[in-house]
Scaffold this motif. Structure first.
Motif, mmCIF file in Angstrom:
data_model
loop_
_atom_site.group_PDB
_atom_site.id
_atom_site.type_symbol
_atom_site.label_atom_id
_atom_site.label_comp_id
_atom_site.label_asym_id
_atom_site.label_seq_id
_atom_site.Cartn_x
_atom_site.Cartn_y
_atom_site.Cartn_z
ATOM 1 N N ILE A 153 53.214 38.432 36.921
ATOM 2 C CA ILE A 153 52.329 37.255 37.492
ATOM 3 C C ILE A 153 53.408 36.552 38.272
ATOM 4 C CG2 ILE A 153 51.014 35.200 36.854
ATOM 5 C CD1 ILE A 153 50.171 36.493 34.400
ATOM 6 N N ARG A 154 53.115 36.093 39.590
ATOM 7 C CA ARG A 154 53.994 35.362 40.229
ATOM 8 C C ARG A 154 53.718 33.797 40.239
ATOM 9 N NH1 ARG A 154 53.650 37.835 45.263
ATOM 10 N NH2 ARG A 154 55.348 38.769 44.826
ATOM 11 N N GLU A 155 52.584 33.501 40.256
ATOM 12 C CA GLU A 155 52.252 32.100 39.979
ATOM 13 C C GLU A 155 50.952 32.045 39.351
ATOM 14 O OE1 GLU A 155 51.984 28.147 42.886
ATOM 15 O OE2 GLU A 155 52.024 30.244 43.865
ATOM 16 N N TYR A 189 44.174 29.380 40.531
ATOM 17 C CA TYR A 189 44.322 30.684 40.730
ATOM 18 C C TYR A 189 45.560 31.467 40.183
ATOM 19 C CZ TYR A 189 48.220 29.221 43.914
ATOM 20 O OH TYR A 189 49.301 28.704 44.283
ATOM 21 N N ILE A 190 45.506 32.571 40.052
ATOM 22 C CA ILE A 190 46.458 33.480 39.598
ATOM 23 C C ILE A 190 46.700 34.381 40.678
ATOM 24 C CG2 ILE A 190 45.062 34.990 38.261
ATOM 25 C CD1 ILE A 190 47.087 35.298 36.323
ATOM 26 N N GLU A 191 48.147 34.628 40.751
ATOM 27 C CA GLU A 191 48.724 35.515 41.593
ATOM 28 C C GLU A 191 49.554 36.730 40.955
ATOM 29 O OE1 GLU A 191 51.267 36.124 45.940
ATOM 30 O OE2 GLU A 191 50.933 34.032 45.112
ATOM 31 N N ILE A 192 49.119 37.886 41.332
ATOM 32 C CA ILE A 192 49.743 38.998 40.622
ATOM 33 C C ILE A 192 50.375 39.947 41.537
ATOM 34 C CG2 ILE A 192 48.160 38.923 38.445
ATOM 35 C CD1 ILE A 192 46.779 41.344 39.657
ATOM 36 N N TYR A 193 51.430 40.723 41.128
ATOM 37 C CA TYR A 193 52.195 41.576 41.924
ATOM 38 C C TYR A 193 52.684 42.857 41.188
ATOM 39 C CZ TYR A 193 56.588 39.676 40.047
ATOM 40 O OH TYR A 193 57.519 39.156 39.341
ATOM 41 N N GLY A 194 53.330 43.868 41.872
ATOM 42 C CA GLY A 194 53.812 45.052 41.143
ATOM 43 C C GLY A 194 52.978 45.699 40.303
ATOM 44 N N PHE A 195 51.796 46.106 40.687
ATOM 45 C CA PHE A 195 50.900 46.781 39.864
ATOM 46 C C PHE A 195 50.561 48.059 40.458
ATOM 47 C CE2 PHE A 195 48.791 43.591 42.439
ATOM 48 C CZ PHE A 195 47.899 44.562 42.955
ATOM 49 N N SER A 196 50.734 48.527 41.665
ATOM 50 C CA SER A 196 50.405 49.325 42.423
ATOM 51 C C SER A 196 51.337 49.880 43.460
ATOM 52 C CB SER A 196 48.786 49.062 43.016
ATOM 53 O OG SER A 196 48.637 50.160 43.742
ATOM 54 N N ARG A 197 51.063 51.311 43.704
ATOM 55 C CA ARG A 197 52.150 51.906 45.056
ATOM 56 C C ARG A 197 50.940 51.816 46.340
ATOM 57 N NH1 ARG A 197 53.477 56.792 46.021
ATOM 58 N NH2 ARG A 197 55.246 55.844 47.038
ATOM 59 N N GLU A 198 49.839 51.322 46.165
ATOM 60 C CA GLU A 198 49.089 51.189 47.272
ATOM 61 C C GLU A 198 48.803 50.115 47.281
ATOM 62 O OE1 GLU A 198 48.064 54.295 48.482
ATOM 63 O OE2 GLU A 198 49.323 55.481 46.746
ATOM 64 N N GLU A 199 48.315 49.533 48.830
ATOM 65 C CA GLU A 199 48.031 48.431 49.122
ATOM 66 C C GLU A 199 46.610 47.804 48.554
ATOM 67 O OE1 GLU A 199 49.250 46.208 51.200
ATOM 68 O OE2 GLU A 199 50.468 47.193 52.638
ATOM 69 N N PRO A 200 46.434 46.721 48.190
ATOM 70 C CA PRO A 200 47.308 45.659 48.216
ATOM 71 C C PRO A 200 48.504 45.649 47.085
ATOM 72 C CG PRO A 200 45.321 44.870 46.986
ATOM 73 C CD PRO A 200 45.098 46.251 47.528
ATOM 74 N N TYR A 201 49.754 45.148 47.613
ATOM 75 C CA TYR A 201 50.933 45.229 46.641
ATOM 76 C C TYR A 201 50.745 43.969 45.815
ATOM 77 C CZ TYR A 201 53.144 48.730 49.587
ATOM 78 O OH TYR A 201 53.325 49.920 50.204
ATOM 79 N N GLU A 202 49.873 42.782 46.098
ATOM 80 C CA GLU A 202 49.767 41.586 45.349
ATOM 81 C C GLU A 202 48.429 41.231 45.498
ATOM 82 O OE1 GLU A 202 51.800 38.675 48.626
ATOM 83 O OE2 GLU A 202 53.104 39.827 47.326
ATOM 84 N N MET A 203 48.121 40.498 44.768
ATOM 85 C CA MET A 203 46.372 39.992 44.535
ATOM 86 C C MET A 203 46.573 38.574 44.212
ATOM 87 S SD MET A 203 43.240 41.747 42.487
ATOM 88 C CE MET A 203 43.556 43.236 43.383
ATOM 89 N N LYS A 204 45.506 37.648 44.791
ATOM 90 C CA LYS A 204 45.228 36.368 44.289
ATOM 91 C C LYS A 204 43.906 36.527 43.745
ATOM 92 C CE LYS A 204 46.825 32.662 46.271
ATOM 93 N NZ LYS A 204 47.223 31.404 47.317
ATOM 94 N N LEU A 205 43.851 35.973 42.512
ATOM 95 C CA LEU A 205 42.407 35.873 41.730
ATOM 96 C C LEU A 205 42.158 34.324 41.696
ATOM 97 C CD1 LEU A 205 44.267 38.460 40.420
ATOM 98 C CD2 LEU A 205 42.087 38.562 39.395
ATOM 99 N N LEU A 206 40.777 34.114 41.847
ATOM 100 C CA LEU A 206 40.341 32.560 41.797
ATOM 101 C C LEU A 206 39.930 32.218 40.564
ATOM 102 C CD1 LEU A 206 38.910 32.249 45.494
ATOM 103 C CD2 LEU A 206 41.171 31.609 44.668
ATOM 104 N N ARG A 207 39.810 30.944 40.156
ATOM 105 C CA ARG A 207 39.322 30.715 38.898
ATOM 106 C C ARG A 207 37.913 30.820 38.872
ATOM 107 N NH1 ARG A 207 40.278 24.739 35.710
ATOM 108 N NH2 ARG A 207 38.756 25.393 34.137
ATOM 109 N N ILE A 208 37.334 31.023 37.765
ATOM 110 C CA ILE A 208 35.959 31.420 37.432
ATOM 111 C C ILE A 208 35.619 30.009 37.096
ATOM 112 C CG2 ILE A 208 34.004 32.484 36.225
ATOM 113 C CD1 ILE A 208 35.831 34.924 36.194
#
Length: 194
Positions: free
Chosen positions: A168-170, A175-194
């Motif tokens: 997790i980056r932030e 929101y939460i921003e994750i990274y490093g989970f895939s070799r394919e795009e997207p390399y990072e992802m932002k998820l918004l609070r529900i």
């Protein structure tokens, strides 16, 4: 370009894989430090070896380990493919997670990325109860939050077994921003609070 990045390889890295790649152990972390390569998961060290990089080639204990290509200063691809097969994997540098929230505050939050239909919620069953019951728990899907050396991770459990670890980056209360989970795009992802 690669030579300047290779000078900054020191640090902790997580190995990312394609969906069709099978690894043992499933979670692979590497630390490059003072000419040493340390391989470990979250429970134990697997090996410590000397390494060096010469002309885009990585040598471990003076044996060719693979070709290295830096994508940027926080991501590189290692290839040891030849006519007999081999692997192509990416390494992503771990970062200190940015947050002002406590672990208990974070664990009460849920997040979603609608475009990829990906949800993050901690310590709750994410699969529909009907499927969990119908498969005797084999379709269970849960996530846990862990902090290891100032980096927060999502431990993703499928069927009661640790399947993936996502750095997790932030994390904020929005929101939460994750990274490093895939070799394919997207390399990072932002998820918004529900």
């Amino acid at each position: 370009m690669n030579l300047s990045f290779s000078q900054n390889i020191d640090g902790k890295w997580i190995l990312t894989k394609s969906a069709d790649t099978y690894l043992v152990p499933k979670i692979n972390l590497f630390e490059f430090k003072d000419g040493k390569l340390i391989s470990y998961d979250f429970e134990k060290i697997h090996f410590t070896r000397s390494y060096k990089i010469l002309d885009h080639k990585v040598f471990v204990d003076d044996k060719f380990f693979g070709n290295i290509e830096f994508i940027n200063e926080k991501r590189f691809t290692l290839s040891n493919r030849n006519e007999k097969g081999g692997a192509l994997v990416d390494f992503v540098k771990l970062e200190v997670t940015k947050t002002k929230l406590s672990i208990s505050e974070i664990e009460r939050l849920s997040f979603i990325n609608s475009e990829y239909k990906f949800k993050v919620a901690f310590n709750v069953e994410l699969e529909h109860p009907f499927f969990v019951e119908a498969t005797n728990g084999k379709s269970s899907h849960k996530m846990q939050l862990h902090e290891i050396q100032q980096t927060y991770f999502i431990f993703d459990y499928q069927g009661g077994h640790l399947d993936t670890v996502i750095p997790i980056r932030e994390i904020t209360d929005e929101y939460i921003e994750i990274y490093g989970f895939s070799r394919e795009e997207p390399y990072e992802m932002k998820l918004l609070r529900i």
